[in-house]
Structures are given as C-alpha cells and as structure tokens.
Design a protein around this motif. Structure first.
Motif, PDB file in Angstrom:
ATOM      1  N   ALA A 113       1.064  -1.342   0.038  1.00 42.17           N
ATOM      2  CA  ALA A 113      -0.131   0.050   0.183  1.00 42.17           C
ATOM      3  C   ALA A 113       0.756   1.182   0.143  1.00 42.17           C
ATOM      4  O   ALA A 113       0.234   2.437  -0.218  1.00 42.17           O
ATOM      5  N   SER A 114       1.885   0.974   0.540  1.00 41.83           N
ATOM      6  CA  SER A 114       2.820   2.180   0.200  1.00 41.83           C
ATOM      7  C   SER A 114       3.751   2.474  -1.027  1.00 41.83           C
ATOM      8  O   SER A 114       4.370   3.429  -1.260  1.00 41.83           O
ATOM      9  N   GLU A 115       3.443   1.448  -2.011  1.00 40.49           N
ATOM     10  CA  GLU A 115       4.480   1.803  -3.003  1.00 40.49           C
ATOM     11  C   GLU A 115       3.515   2.610  -4.084  1.00 40.49           C
ATOM     12  O   GLU A 115       2.614   2.363  -4.337  1.00 40.49           O
ATOM     13  N   GLU A 116       4.460   3.364  -4.765  1.00 42.79           N
ATOM     14  CA  GLU A 116       3.824   4.076  -5.831  1.00 42.79           C
ATOM     15  C   GLU A 116       3.645   3.354  -7.037  1.00 42.79           C
ATOM     16  O   GLU A 116       4.304   2.301  -7.360  1.00 42.79           O
ATOM     17  N   LEU A 117       2.872   3.911  -8.208  1.00 40.50           N
ATOM     18  CA  LEU A 117       2.590   3.100  -9.212  1.00 40.50           C
ATOM     19  C   LEU A 117       3.829   2.887 -10.241  1.00 40.50           C
ATOM     20  O   LEU A 117       4.070   1.789 -10.943  1.00 40.50           O
ATOM     21  N   ASP A 118       4.737   3.668 -10.308  1.00 38.25           N
ATOM     22  CA  ASP A 118       5.755   3.824 -11.196  1.00 38.25           C
ATOM     23  C   ASP A 118       6.587   2.664 -10.759  1.00 38.25           C
ATOM     24  O   ASP A 118       7.115   1.776 -11.528  1.00 38.25           O
ATOM     25  N   LYS A 119       6.894   2.337  -9.242  1.00 33.69           N
ATOM     26  CA  LYS A 119       7.456   1.194  -9.070  1.00 33.69           C
ATOM     27  C   LYS A 119       6.861   0.024  -9.336  1.00 33.69           C
ATOM     28  O   LYS A 119       7.495  -1.011  -9.635  1.00 33.69           O
ATOM     29  N   ALA A 120       5.675  -0.076  -9.080  1.00 33.54           N
ATOM     30  CA  ALA A 120       4.662  -1.203  -9.450  1.00 33.54           C
ATOM     31  C   ALA A 120       4.620  -1.790 -10.753  1.00 33.54           C
ATOM     32  O   ALA A 120       4.622  -2.879 -11.104  1.00 33.54           O
ATOM     33  N   PHE A 121       4.636  -0.714 -11.648  1.00 32.55           N
ATOM     34  CA  PHE A 121       4.547  -0.988 -13.028  1.00 32.55           C
ATOM     35  C   PHE A 121       5.954  -1.284 -13.557  1.00 32.55           C
ATOM     36  O   PHE A 121       6.161  -2.391 -14.402  1.00 32.55           O
ATOM     37  N   THR A 122       7.091  -0.749 -13.148  1.00 31.83           N
ATOM     38  CA  THR A 122       8.384  -0.941 -13.474  1.00 31.83           C
ATOM     39  C   THR A 122       8.606  -2.475 -13.056  1.00 31.83           C
ATOM     40  O   THR A 122       9.314  -3.310 -13.979  1.00 31.83           O
ATOM     41  N   ARG A 151      -0.231   7.367  -6.905  1.00 34.50           N
ATOM     42  CA  ARG A 151      -0.978   6.015  -6.389  1.00 34.50           C
ATOM     43  C   ARG A 151      -2.497   6.726  -5.970  1.00 34.50           C
ATOM     44  O   ARG A 151      -3.512   6.187  -6.315  1.00 34.50           O
ATOM     45  N   ALA A 152      -2.727   7.760  -4.879  1.00 29.27           N
ATOM     46  CA  ALA A 152      -3.612   8.231  -4.386  1.00 29.27           C
ATOM     47  C   ALA A 152      -4.564   8.967  -5.455  1.00 29.27           C
ATOM     48  O   ALA A 152      -5.904   8.536  -5.435  1.00 29.27           O
ATOM     49  N   ASP A 153      -3.815   9.413  -6.470  1.00 25.61           N
ATOM     50  CA  ASP A 153      -4.705   9.930  -7.655  1.00 25.61           C
ATOM     51  C   ASP A 153      -5.368   8.879  -8.333  1.00 25.61           C
ATOM     52  O   ASP A 153      -6.751   9.040  -8.911  1.00 25.61           O
ATOM     53  N   PHE A 154      -4.614   7.765  -8.643  1.00 22.83           N
ATOM     54  CA  PHE A 154      -5.302   6.886  -9.607  1.00 22.83           C
ATOM     55  C   PHE A 154      -6.372   5.922  -8.943  1.00 22.83           C
ATOM     56  O   PHE A 154      -7.313   5.646  -9.358  1.00 22.83           O
ATOM     57  N   PHE A 155      -5.926   5.555  -7.646  1.00 23.54           N
ATOM     58  CA  PHE A 155      -7.004   5.031  -6.814  1.00 23.54           C
ATOM     59  C   PHE A 155      -8.252   5.625  -6.637  1.00 23.54           C
ATOM     60  O   PHE A 155      -9.384   5.274  -6.355  1.00 23.54           O
ATOM     61  N   GLY A 156      -8.124   6.952  -6.416  1.00 20.49           N
ATOM     62  CA  GLY A 156      -9.309   7.975  -6.342  1.00 20.49           C
ATOM     63  C   GLY A 156     -10.089   7.770  -7.649  1.00 20.49           C
ATOM     64  O   GLY A 156     -11.536   8.083  -7.390  1.00 20.49           O
ATOM     65  N   LYS A 157      -9.510   7.890  -8.557  1.00 21.06           N
ATOM     66  CA  LYS A 157     -10.416   7.789  -9.921  1.00 21.06           C
ATOM     67  C   LYS A 157     -11.003   6.612  -9.959  1.00 21.06           C
ATOM     68  O   LYS A 157     -12.224   6.468 -10.469  1.00 21.06           O
ATOM     69  N   LEU A 158     -10.338   5.182  -9.577  1.00 24.52           N
ATOM     70  CA  LEU A 158     -11.084   4.096  -9.684  1.00 24.52           C
ATOM     71  C   LEU A 158     -12.350   3.915  -8.904  1.00 24.52           C
ATOM     72  O   LEU A 158     -13.164   3.516  -9.136  1.00 24.52           O
ATOM     73  N   LYS A 159     -12.246   4.915  -7.496  1.00 21.97           N
ATOM     74  CA  LYS A 159     -13.456   4.608  -6.804  1.00 21.97           C
ATOM     75  C   LYS A 159     -14.584   5.824  -7.153  1.00 21.97           C
ATOM     76  O   LYS A 159     -15.605   5.545  -6.714  1.00 21.97           O
ATOM     77  N   ALA A 160     -14.058   6.613  -7.966  1.00 19.04           N
ATOM     78  CA  ALA A 160     -14.737   7.986  -8.197  1.00 19.04           C
ATOM     79  C   ALA A 160     -16.228   7.513  -9.064  1.00 19.04           C
ATOM     80  O   ALA A 160     -16.249   6.396  -9.971  1.00 19.04           O
ATOM     81  N   ASP A 161     -17.393   7.944  -8.751  1.00 18.48           N
ATOM     82  CA  ASP A 161     -18.587   7.805  -9.556  1.00 18.48           C
ATOM     83  C   ASP A 161     -18.490   8.779 -10.725  1.00 18.48           C
ATOM     84  O   ASP A 161     -18.842  10.010 -10.328  1.00 18.48           O
ATOM     85  N   PRO A 162     -18.273   8.524 -11.741  1.00 16.55           N
ATOM     86  CA  PRO A 162     -18.343   9.719 -13.116  1.00 16.55           C
ATOM     87  C   PRO A 162     -19.587  10.610 -13.181  1.00 16.55           C
ATOM     88  O   PRO A 162     -19.402  11.691 -13.606  1.00 16.55           O
TER      89      PRO A 162
END
Length: 204
Positions: A113-122, A151-162
C-alpha cells in the motif's frame, strides 16, 4: 453511473468451461482493462493502449470470420493452427502478455500500500514484457513508467462515480479489484500454459 470497475465486464465473470475461455466475454473484459489506462491519465501509455486494442481487434476479427469455431479462445487458436498466417493466435499471445503486465503491476500495488505506481509497473514490466521487447520499445515503456500518476490519484479515480455520486469505499474497491485481478491472473496462466503445451507460441 458506477465506479469504473463496476461499469465494465469483470474477468471474474468470464465463463470458463471444459471447452475453454469464452471468447466474447474475455474480449469485453479486456476492453475494460484498456480503459484503465485512461484513468492513469498519461499519453505515454498510449502505446500500451494501442497495442492492446490492436491485438483485441485481431482476435475479434477471427471470431467474426469463424464464430462457431471460435466460441472459446482455445478453439479459436486450435482452428487457426493449420493456416499460414495465424494473426489471431499471435494477437492473443501478445494480448495475454499485455494483460499480464497490467495485472502484475496492480497486484504489486495491492500487495504494498505504500508503493507508488511507477515502481509497481516497473517491477511488473521487468518480468512480463521486457524480455520480449527490443531496445527502442524498452525506451518507450521506460518513459511510460515514469509518467505514472500518484497512487492516491489513480485509486481515487477508480473509486469515483463519473456521474458525481458518492465514491466507492476502500473495502468495496479492494474487494472488486482483487477479485478482478485474481480471475485475470488465472485466465492468463491457463492460456499461456495452453500455448506452451501446444506449441502455439512458435513461429512468430
């Protein structure tokens, strides 16, 4: 409208029988995964989306040509085996690699949960797509990894209702995402095993 993962076909809902993985449901779920890259919000991932879309199109074209022989992915590949140009077989092979790349990246993010997406994708790229890419393509993907959103921005978009409704809870998102990823991982593993056992990955 619902949060993103609730609005697309889940890999967990793709039927799998003794005959194999349902082709149309798999393609629908794959198109849903392509849309995830819109949430990442970087044009650098355009090459990834384009590749996934192109390979989905190759498999769908084969289905449209021979629907009764292509109702499962395994049947589709088997029935194309004797042909000179196995466009759908090659397209599915690369599609599976792209799906695995995305799956492993998000599994990495879920596991830490503390890992940023650039590291996860790399980390995912290193063990999925990189072994199959030449120097130029590796450079393109390197740029894409660095362009990952926070990370917070991406998961925020996943949770959001368009539609502007309340966002999904963390528990709802994690449950749905983990179920989606586990099913995707299982399908990719199943089909890659099928490819190797039948020699379907040879000749490209």
């Amino acid at each position: 409208m619902a949060p993103y993962l609730d609005s697309v076909t889940s890999f967990a809902d793709v039927p799998i029988t003794d005959a194999g993985v349902d082709t149309l449901a798999f393609l629908s779920a794959s198109e849903g995964l392509v849309g995830l890259f819109d949430l990442l919000g970087s044009t650098a991932f355009g090459v990834v989306q384009s590749d996934l879309k192109g390979n989905i199109a190759k498999v769908r074209a084969r289905y449209d040509e021979t629907p009764t022989l292509s109702n499962t992915l395994e049947r589709l590949v088997e029935n194309e085996k004797g042909e000179k140009k196995r466009k759908a077989t090659e397209g599915l092979m690369w599609l599976l690699r792209g799906l695995q790349f995305t799956c492993k990246a998000l599994q990495n993010a879920q596991a830490n949960a503390s890992e940023e997406l650039d590291k996860a994708f790399t980390k995912s790229y290193e063990v999925t797509l990189k072994p199959f890419h030449n120097f130029l393509v590796k450079g393109v993907f390197s740029v894409a990894m660095k362009a990952c959103p926070y990370r917070a921005d991406f998961f925020g978009k996943l949770k959001a209702d368009p539609a502007g409704g309340p966002p999904a809870s963390d528990d709802h998102l994690n449950e749905g995402l983990n179920r989606w990823l586990a099913a995707l991982d299982g399908i990719v593993t199943r089909l890659q095993t099928f490819y190797k056992a039948g020699g379907h990955d040879k000749g490209f």
